[in-house]
Design an enzyme around this catalytic site. Sequence first.
Site, PDB file in Angstrom:
ATOM      1  N   CYS A   1       0.819  -1.219   0.000  1.00  0.00           N
ATOM      2  CA  CYS A   1       0.000   0.000   0.000  1.00  0.00           C
ATOM      3  C   CYS A   1       0.853   1.269   0.000  1.00  0.00           C
ATOM      4  CB  CYS A   1      -0.939   0.011   1.195  1.00  0.00           C
ATOM      5  SG  CYS A   1      -1.959  -1.456   1.260  1.00  0.00           S
TER       6      CYS A   1
ATOM      7  N   ASN B   1     -10.199  -0.425  -0.694  1.00  0.00           N
ATOM      8  CA  ASN B   1      -8.735  -0.326  -0.585  1.00  0.00           C
ATOM      9  C   ASN B   1      -8.115  -0.834  -1.886  1.00  0.00           C
ATOM     10  OD1 ASN B   1      -6.021  -0.720  -0.036  1.00  0.00           O
ATOM     11  ND2 ASN B   1      -6.346  -1.674   1.951  1.00  0.00           N
TER      12      ASN B   1
ATOM     13  N   HIS C   1      -3.585   6.978   2.328  1.00  0.00           N
ATOM     14  CA  HIS C   1      -3.960   5.696   1.726  1.00  0.00           C
ATOM     15  C   HIS C   1      -5.352   5.333   2.243  1.00  0.00           C
ATOM     16  CE1 HIS C   1      -4.210   1.583   0.659  1.00  0.00           C
ATOM     17  NE2 HIS C   1      -3.972   1.116   1.877  1.00  0.00           N
TER      18      HIS C   1
HETATM   19  O1  UT7 Z   1      -4.094  -1.386   3.420  1.00  0.00           O
HETATM   20  C1  UT7 Z   1      -3.142  -1.903   4.246  1.00  0.00           C
HETATM   21  C2  UT7 Z   1      -3.439  -1.841   5.655  1.00  0.00           C
HETATM   22  N1  UT7 Z   1      -4.690  -2.436   5.965  1.00  0.00           N
HETATM   23  C3  UT7 Z   1      -5.351  -1.984   6.970  1.00  0.00           C
HETATM   24  O2  UT7 Z   1      -4.897  -1.046   7.572  1.00  0.00           O
HETATM   25  C4  UT7 Z   1      -6.613  -2.677   7.343  1.00  0.00           C
HETATM   26  C5  UT7 Z   1      -6.768  -2.626   8.801  1.00  0.00           C
HETATM   27  N2  UT7 Z   1      -7.899  -3.320   9.358  1.00  0.00           N
HETATM   28  C6  UT7 Z   1      -9.188  -3.009   9.191  1.00  0.00           C
HETATM   29  O3  UT7 Z   1      -9.534  -2.213   8.375  1.00  0.00           O
HETATM   30  C7  UT7 Z   1     -10.177  -3.633  10.140  1.00  0.00           C
HETATM   31  O4  UT7 Z   1      -9.474  -4.332  11.127  1.00  0.00           O
HETATM   32  C8  UT7 Z   1     -11.201  -4.578   9.465  1.00  0.00           C
HETATM   33  C9  UT7 Z   1     -12.198  -3.764   8.668  1.00  0.00           C
HETATM   34  C10 UT7 Z   1     -10.484  -5.554   8.578  1.00  0.00           C
HETATM   35  C11 UT7 Z   1     -11.969  -5.331  10.530  1.00  0.00           C
HETATM   36  O5  UT7 Z   1     -12.590  -4.444  11.444  1.00  0.00           O
HETATM   37  P1  UT7 Z   1     -12.412  -4.660  13.025  1.00  0.00           P
HETATM   38  O6  UT7 Z   1     -13.213  -3.618  13.665  1.00  0.00           O
HETATM   39  O7  UT7 Z   1     -10.963  -4.704  13.312  1.00  0.00           O
HETATM   40  O8  UT7 Z   1     -13.125  -6.036  13.248  1.00  0.00           O
HETATM   41  P2  UT7 Z   1     -12.538  -7.409  13.807  1.00  0.00           P
HETATM   42  O9  UT7 Z   1     -11.582  -8.009  12.836  1.00  0.00           O
HETATM   43  O10 UT7 Z   1     -12.071  -7.208  15.217  1.00  0.00           O
HETATM   44  O11 UT7 Z   1     -13.861  -8.283  13.825  1.00  0.00           O
HETATM   45  C12 UT7 Z   1     -14.968  -7.923  14.637  1.00  0.00           C
HETATM   46  C13 UT7 Z   1     -16.104  -8.887  14.344  1.00  0.00           C
HETATM   47  C14 UT7 Z   1     -15.691 -10.360  14.380  1.00  0.00           C
HETATM   48  O12 UT7 Z   1     -16.729 -11.101  14.965  1.00  0.00           O
HETATM   49  P3  UT7 Z   1     -16.650 -11.576  16.487  1.00  0.00           P
HETATM   50  O13 UT7 Z   1     -15.405 -12.404  16.591  1.00  0.00           O
HETATM   51  O14 UT7 Z   1     -16.593 -10.305  17.297  1.00  0.00           O
HETATM   52  O15 UT7 Z   1     -17.925 -12.343  16.655  1.00  0.00           O
HETATM   53  C15 UT7 Z   1     -15.582 -10.727  12.927  1.00  0.00           C
HETATM   54  O16 UT7 Z   1     -15.807 -12.094  12.691  1.00  0.00           O
HETATM   55  O17 UT7 Z   1     -16.623  -8.646  13.018  1.00  0.00           O
HETATM   56  C16 UT7 Z   1     -16.684  -9.883  12.318  1.00  0.00           C
HETATM   57  N3  UT7 Z   1     -16.513  -9.621  10.905  1.00  0.00           N
HETATM   58  C17 UT7 Z   1     -17.527  -9.353  10.066  1.00  0.00           C
HETATM   59  N4  UT7 Z   1     -18.856  -9.290  10.271  1.00  0.00           N
HETATM   60  C18 UT7 Z   1     -19.628  -8.989   9.212  1.00  0.00           C
HETATM   61  C19 UT7 Z   1     -15.332  -9.557  10.198  1.00  0.00           C
HETATM   62  N5  UT7 Z   1     -15.605  -9.270   8.915  1.00  0.00           N
HETATM   63  C20 UT7 Z   1     -16.950  -9.138   8.806  1.00  0.00           C
HETATM   64  C21 UT7 Z   1     -17.810  -8.848   7.736  1.00  0.00           C
HETATM   65  N6  UT7 Z   1     -19.127  -8.775   7.978  1.00  0.00           N
HETATM   66  N7  UT7 Z   1     -17.361  -8.603   6.490  1.00  0.00           N
END
Ligand code: UT7
Length: 326
Positions: A113, A283, A253
């Site tokens: 990225c 992204n 980004h």
């Molecule tokens: O470009 C390079 C750098 N990349 C980044 O900087 C990306 C950084 N990360 C992110 O943008 C975020 O971490 C995500 C958008 C990927 C995820 O958001 P989060 O708030 O960190 O969520 P999480 O991974 O902690 O997941 C929270 C919950 C989980 O469920 P439980 O375990 O709490 O029951 C996931 O299973 O959200 C669930 N989950 C979803 N639910 C519905 C994960 N993906 C989805 C989804 N739809 N698509």
Amino acid sequence: MLRARIAATGSYVPERVLTNFDLEKMVDTTDEWIRERTGIRERRIAAEKEAASDLAYEAAKAAFKKTDIKPKDIELIIVATVTGDMPFPATACHLQQKLGLKKAAAFDINAACSGFLYGLSIANGFIKSGTYKRILLIGSELLSRITDWEDRSTCVLFGDGAGAAILEATNEDRGIISTHLRSDGSMWELLHMPGGGSRNPASKDTVKKKMHCIKMKGNETFKIAVRTLEGLVRETLAENKLKISQLSMLIPHQANLRIIQATAERLDMPIEKVMVNIDKYGNTSAASIPIALDEAVRQGRVRDGDYVLLEAFGGGLTWASVLIKW
Ligand code: UT7
């Protein structure tokens, strides 16, 4: 003093739109979750016949329309990508063929990225040293090709697109002021694609295990990104004896709207001065900053004399910033 300035920008995104509602039919997710957790509403997906050099070519054409510089004037082509046409030759060489150039040097860089900003830094070095006067730099990605469409934690995030910048040497008091590149290879596992290289060459087994798809520990990456980007912007401004209030525009980004907002809040940067278009494209890795920059220019949000700061964070881990006086 010889400086590199961006003479023109251009961008291209594929026609096909994939909305959050479309994704609801593919994996266990909702439009609401995606919007609230990422800020994304839709993303573009390349047509089957399109590859990174095709998107790059369209973005380059759009940039050349805005300047007197002609493709034949270009001495170096750099493409930042992790989804090149093929492992080799470089996508920059494929683009060179499309542009009909025979003399220019051409190579790709892989800084995920942060790739476009690594590219700006390299181009800046070549121009300041007097090696080249005109350079074409492109970020082009088809992340849809390395996305696991059954993994809801990643497939909702990414999109395809390309952005271009034509750089030229100038003696005026404008252009790239400073570039700041960082990386920490000890955290590579947070964001990577394990298959297809010399570690895990392509085989039936690597395909079965989906090793040719992006693996990301999103939550950990998120936290490190916010902390790191705040520090990076402060460092960049301090080195140049500038205050946040002197920045006309921050072009980050586009990985997650919450990362963008949290960084802006920590910096006391009004969100109106921050370029955001993640809602439309998701992204797009190395393409996100040049696409956002091109949109900001076309919207008249970047004007002569403005201080514009570009910043990125991504796989590697890598992160980078570039300060420009437009
Ligand atoms: O470009 C390079 C750098 N990349 C980044 O900087 C990306 C950084 N990360 C992110 O943008 C975020 O971490 C995500 C958008 C990927 C995820 O958001 P989060 O708030 O960190 O969520 P999480 O991974 O902690 O997941 C929270 C919950 C989980 O469920 P439980 O375990 O709490 O029951 C996931 O299973 O959200 C669930 N989950 C979803 N639910 C519905 C994960 N993906 C989805 C989804 N739809 N698509």
